[in-house]
Scaffold this motif. Structure first.
Motif, PDB file in Angstrom:
ATOM      1  N   ASP A   1     -11.491 -42.460  -4.189  1.00  6.45           N
ATOM      2  CA  ASP A   1     -12.946 -42.555  -3.994  1.00  6.45           C
ATOM      3  C   ASP A   1     -13.498 -43.825  -4.637  1.00  6.45           C
ATOM      4  O   ASP A   1     -14.353 -44.509  -4.050  1.00  6.45           O
ATOM      5  CB  ASP A   1     -13.645 -41.333  -4.582  1.00  6.45           C
TER       6      ASP A   1
ATOM      7  N   ASN B   1     -15.839 -44.702   7.185  1.00 10.80           N
ATOM      8  CA  ASN B   1     -16.579 -43.683   6.448  1.00 10.80           C
ATOM      9  C   ASN B   1     -16.199 -42.268   6.871  1.00 10.80           C
ATOM     10  O   ASN B   1     -16.108 -41.362   6.030  1.00 10.80           O
ATOM     11  CB  ASN B   1     -18.081 -43.910   6.621  1.00 10.80           C
ATOM     12  N   ASP B   2     -15.949 -42.064   8.155  1.00 11.88           N
ATOM     13  CA  ASP B   2     -15.542 -40.746   8.632  1.00 11.88           C
ATOM     14  C   ASP B   2     -14.173 -40.358   8.081  1.00 11.88           C
ATOM     15  O   ASP B   2     -13.955 -39.203   7.688  1.00 11.88           O
ATOM     16  CB  ASP B   2     -15.508 -40.718  10.160  1.00 11.88           C
TER      17      ASP B   2
ATOM     18  N   ARG C   1      -9.435 -35.371   2.228  1.00 15.64           N
ATOM     19  CA  ARG C   1      -9.663 -35.181   0.789  1.00 15.64           C
ATOM     20  C   ARG C   1      -8.438 -34.536   0.150  1.00 15.64           C
ATOM     21  O   ARG C   1      -8.529 -33.621  -0.663  1.00 15.64           O
ATOM     22  CB  ARG C   1     -10.891 -34.293   0.560  1.00 15.64           C
TER      23      ARG C   1
ATOM     24  N   LYS D   1     -14.482 -39.500   4.411  1.00 17.54           N
ATOM     25  CA  LYS D   1     -15.173 -38.222   4.229  1.00 17.54           C
ATOM     26  C   LYS D   1     -14.285 -37.030   4.590  1.00 17.54           C
ATOM     27  O   LYS D   1     -14.298 -35.995   3.908  1.00 17.54           O
ATOM     28  CB  LYS D   1     -16.435 -38.204   5.086  1.00 17.54           C
ATOM     29  N   GLU D   2     -13.493 -37.173   5.639  1.00 18.68           N
ATOM     30  CA  GLU D   2     -12.714 -36.032   6.131  1.00 18.68           C
ATOM     31  C   GLU D   2     -11.463 -35.748   5.307  1.00 18.68           C
ATOM     32  O   GLU D   2     -11.168 -34.591   4.987  1.00 18.68           O
ATOM     33  CB  GLU D   2     -12.316 -36.268   7.589  1.00 18.68           C
TER      34      GLU D   2
END
Length: 334
Positions: free
Chosen positions: A291, A274-275, A281, A278-279
Motif C-alpha cells: 500500500d 487503482n482497480d 488484498r 483496490k481488489e
C-alpha cells in the motif's frame, strides 16, 4: 485543432490524480546543487545546452515526485534525474552501437567499475550515484535499481532506434510494449521505497500483481509524457515515438481526435492501476508495504505531471529542449 492551439493543460491539469500534490522542503537547495553540477561538471555540453538544462529546472521533478526524501536521500535521486535525462537527450543522434556501448559502460559502473579520468560527467556522476545509494540503501534495493536502469535502456531506448531512424512509428500494440520501457520511469518509481523506508522483499516485488501495477504506473507516465511533450515533438517534425502520432497513423485520426484518444488510454491505464490495487488484498503481513509502495508511487505520478506543466522543457517550437549539437558531439563522444 492546429499544433499552436494544443495545450496539455486541457488534458492533464494540475491535481488530476487521486494523490496529494506536494513539493520537497529542500527544493531550493536541490536547484542550487543541480545548477552547480551543470556548470562545473557537465562541461561536455555546450554553453547553450547548459543554459537550457538549467532553465528546465529538472530538480523540481525530483522535488515533486519524492517530496518526503531527506536532503541526503534526495542528492543521488536528484543527481540521477539530471544524469538520465541528459543521457537520453544527448544520444538522440547516436548510432545504435554507440547507444549500446553507453548502456554497457554505465551498467558496469553501477556494478562497481570506476569512471576513467577522460570520461565525461555522465560516467562520473553515475559512479557517485552508485556510491551515494549504497551508503544508505540495502543491496536488494540497489540491485533492483541497476536492473531497472539496464532494462529501460536495453528494451526502451535501443528498441526505439530503428523506428526513429526510419521515421516510421510501430503499430499501437508494439508501441505500447516498447513505450513502457522507453519512458525510462522504472528506475525512478522505486525511489518511493527510499521515502517509505519499506523495501519490498523479492517475493513480493516479483509478485505478478505488483509487477502489473508497476506496468500501469509506468504507462501512466508514458501517456503523460506523450501529451505534455507533443509541442516539442511536433516542432521537430521527424519524431514518431509519441502515442498521438501512433494513433494518427493507426486510425487515420485528426490531431484533436488522436489527443482525445490518448487521454482515454491514459485514463484507462490509471483506472486499471487503482482497480487492481483496490481488489487484490492478499499480501498478508506485507499488505502495508505494498500500500505504501503504491501511495508513494502515486505521489510521484502526481508530482511528475505538475512538473510537466511547469517546466520549459516541452515548450512549443522545441525552444526549451537541449537538442544534441552534432558538431560538438563529434568532438566530445558520449
Amino acid at each position: 485543432m492546429t499544433p499552436e492551439q494544443f495545450n496539455s493543460t486541457d488534458y492533464l491539469p494540475r491535481g488530476c490524480y487521486p494523490w496529494p500534490d506536494l513539493i520537497s522542503p529542500h527544493a531550493e537547495q536541490m536547484g542550487k546543487d543541480m545548477d552547480g553540477w551543470i556548470d562545473n561538471d557537465y562541461t561536455f555540453l555546450t554553453e547553450k545546452q547548459r543554459k537550457i538544462y538549467k532553465k528546465m529546472e529538472l530538480h523540481m521533478c525530483t522535488a515533486r515526485m519524492w517530496p518526503h526524501l531527506t536532503y541526503e536521500q534526495a542528492i543521488p535521486c536528484n543527481r540521477f534525474m539530471l544524469q538520465y535525462v541528459a543521457l537520453d537527450d544527448q544520444v538522440e543522434h547516436s548510432s545504435l552501437e554507440e547507444i549500446q556501448e553507453l548502456r554497457i559502460r554505465c551498467t558496469d559502473i553501477l556494478r562497481g567499475a570506476q569512471a576513467k579520468p577522460e570520461e565525461n560527467a555522465l560516467y562520473h556522476h553515475m559512479a557517485m550515484i552508485r556510491d551515494e545509494f549504497r551508503a544508505f540503501m540495502p543491496d536488494l534495493w540497489f540491485d533492483r535499481f541497476v536492473y531497472y536502469f539496464y532494462q529501460s535502456f536495453r528494451y526502451g531506448i535501443e528498441l526505439e532506434y530503428p523506428y526513429k531512424i526510419a521515421h516510421r512509428p510501430p503499430s499501437l500494440n508494439l508501441y505500447k510494449t516498447i513505450r513502457e520501457y522507453s519512458v525510462l520511469m522504472r528506475p525512478y518509481l522505486i525511489f518511493g521505497e527510499i521515502e517509505s523506508g519499506l523495501v519490498l522483499p523479492e517475493h513480493i516485488f516479483e509478485h505478478i500483481v505488483v509487477q502489473k501495477m508497476i506496468s500501469h504506473m509506468t504507462l501512466v507516465v508514458a501517456w503523460q509524457n506523450d501529451l505534455h511533450s507533443l509541442p516539442k515533438e511536433m516542432a521537430k517534425g521527424t519524431e514518431v515515438f509519441n502515442l498521438v502520432f501512433v494513433l494518427q497513423q493507426e486510425y487515420n485520426l485528426s490531431l484533436e481526435d488522436a489527443c482525445a484518444e490518448a487521454l482515454r488510454i491514459h485514463n484507462e491505464e490509471l483506472a486499471s492501476l487503482n482497480d487492481l490495487h483496490k481488489e487484490y488484498r492478499e499480501f498478508g503481513e506485507y499488505q502495508e508495504h505494498v500500500d505504501k509502495f503504491v501511495y508513494y508511487a502515486g505521489v510521484g505520478l502526481q508530482g511528475v505531471n505538475t512538473f510537466y506543466l511547469e517546466t520549459n522543457r516541452y515548450k512549443h517550437g522545441g525552444v526549451g529542449f537541449a537538442w544534441p549539437e552534432d558538431n560538438h558531439a563529434a568532438n566530445n563522444s558520449l
